[in-house]
Design an enzyme around this catalytic site. Sequence first.
Site, short mmCIF file in Angstrom:
data_model
loop_
_atom_site.label_atom_id
_atom_site.label_comp_id
_atom_site.label_asym_id
_atom_site.label_seq_id
_atom_site.Cartn_x
_atom_site.Cartn_y
_atom_site.Cartn_z
N THR A 73 0.67 -1.22 0.18
CA THR A 73 -0.02 -0.17 0.15
C THR A 73 1.07 1.37 -0.13
O THR A 73 0.48 2.06 -0.74
CB THR A 73 -0.98 -0.09 1.24
N GLN A 180 0.85 -9.36 -5.62
CA GLN A 180 0.52 -10.88 -5.98
C GLN A 180 1.46 -11.76 -6.48
O GLN A 180 1.35 -12.95 -6.48
CB GLN A 180 -0.77 -10.76 -6.57
N SER A 200 5.22 -6.92 -1.14
CA SER A 200 4.57 -6.86 -0.18
C SER A 200 5.06 -8.07 0.60
O SER A 200 4.65 -9.36 0.00
CB SER A 200 3.14 -6.75 -0.06
N HIS A 202 3.98 -10.07 3.40
CA HIS A 202 3.21 -10.99 3.81
C HIS A 202 2.34 -11.58 2.81
O HIS A 202 1.68 -12.54 3.39
CB HIS A 202 2.05 -10.26 4.75
N THR A 238 12.98 5.06 11.21
CA THR A 238 13.81 3.96 11.71
C THR A 238 13.49 2.75 11.02
O THR A 238 12.13 2.32 11.16
CB THR A 238 13.79 3.81 13.07
N CYS A 332 -21.65 -8.09 1.57
CA CYS A 332 -22.60 -7.00 1.92
C CYS A 332 -22.52 -6.83 3.53
O CYS A 332 -22.92 -5.74 4.19
CB CYS A 332 -23.93 -7.17 1.61
C1 LIG Z 1 -2.08 -7.08 -0.59
C2 LIG Z 1 -2.03 -6.27 -1.81
C3 LIG Z 1 -1.90 -4.99 -1.67
C4 LIG Z 1 -1.42 -4.36 -0.50
O1 LIG Z 1 -0.34 -4.83 0.14
P1 LIG Z 1 -0.17 -4.48 1.74
O2 LIG Z 1 1.52 -4.82 1.97
O3 LIG Z 1 -0.96 -5.28 2.59
O4 LIG Z 1 -0.24 -3.01 1.89
C5 LIG Z 1 -1.82 -4.16 -2.86
N1 LIG Z 1 -1.97 -4.70 -4.01
C6 LIG Z 1 -2.28 -5.84 -4.26
C7 LIG Z 1 -2.50 -6.58 -5.76
C8 LIG Z 1 -2.26 -6.95 -3.20
O5 LIG Z 1 -2.81 -8.10 -3.15
#
Ligand SMILES: *Cc1c(COP(=O)(O)O)cnc(C)c1O
Length: 413
Positions: A73, A180, A200, A202, A238, A332
Amino acid sequence: MDSAIFLDNAATTRTDPDVLETMRPWLDENFGSPATLYTFGSQAKQAIEAARQHVADLIGADPKDIFFTSGATESNNWAIKGVAEALEERGRHIISNQAEHHSILMPLRHLEKKGWEVTYLPVDSDGFVDPDAVAAAVRDDTVLVTMVHANHEIGTIQPIAEIGRVTAEKGVAFHVNAAQTAGHIPISVQELGAGLMSLSAHKFYGPKGVGALYIRRGVRITPLLHGGSQEKKRRAGTHNVPGIVGMGKAAELARANLKAEVDRLSGLRDHIFDWVEKNIDDIRINGHRTRRLPNNVNFSIEGIEGESIMLSLSYPTADGARPVYISTGSACVSGSLEPSHILLALGMPAELAHGSVRISMAKGDNQEDIDYALSQIAAVAERLRSMSPVYKRGNKKCAAGSDPNGCECEAAG
Ligand SMILES: *Cc1c(COP(=O)(O)O)cnc(C)c1O
């Protein structure tokens, strides 16, 4: 989580035990800051540089071009706002597409409010952007093209190298959101022609809250965070030493296992598609069947609400049944009446978009667990359909404006 089957790995993955082990000392006895000059901190500095090398190797980059952030993000926000600001004298036009992640769409909307213009290219029924459409959309004042590498919902892998050739020819900066794909399929920033790339940790068995932005030398970009002189004065704050070390380890592990995992997961993915087509009536596969992430499956089950099936699977009522965690493009309960903008961008009718199910696998998954999950999905779909006032087997659509499963959503025709 013991008996549960977690099939929502596009949302996040479990940190690999080896990654966790590698991180531990940096949360504990090696807590020094890499910014200090005494040797206690310099160990952290070395660990960060080793991690930078691993992350660079994962995408075929020079480690000097890797900048650590708090996740994709932040990297996406930085790439978009930073390039826009650096080049605002040259022009204020950006090209993206309609099926992007919110961490791309929201910074773009923010810039639109401040006077930038954004072209959101359409995608076809499988979710692909046409590279010729990118070429046609470039104007004299275009400063950036931003495209996701693979879509997080439907797994479609964009023709990034072709788009990269267009941007190189036109002299426009090219940002690729690889959240992804990094660690899941082979990536070379050179081959893709990416000047900027978001990652990312995680999403590939690393910790949450850490990521990176690749910035090829020569790409003009202003900082997002101003403050200390970390990351060559381009990203203040940091360093998240444990997170960065963990991301480095995760990148190292992912690269070592990449080919084997691509083959294994593609096999499981194709098995799932074959199985649901054979065993569940009236389904529709979302996204391209093969030009997609190896670990991504997405299909719509006619006449049911994706959210109902998701919740039913996560709270199984039968004795001894194992919870199964999947995702849906319809939400929803979370307050949004609209189905996913991505499924709608494919041209899918809203009622089918409401019935979408995403299964995203991880490296530990075996066929036995997948088959268990599939039988649960089929059983729950059958039960929900038997209660549905509108679903008729073989009936290709449920009535417009009606919602078969009592969810408050309005199926928008
Ligand atoms: C998970 C994801 C993000 C966000 O990643 P974070 O590290 O959680 O901020 C952005 N773009 C895509 C396509 C994602 O799958």
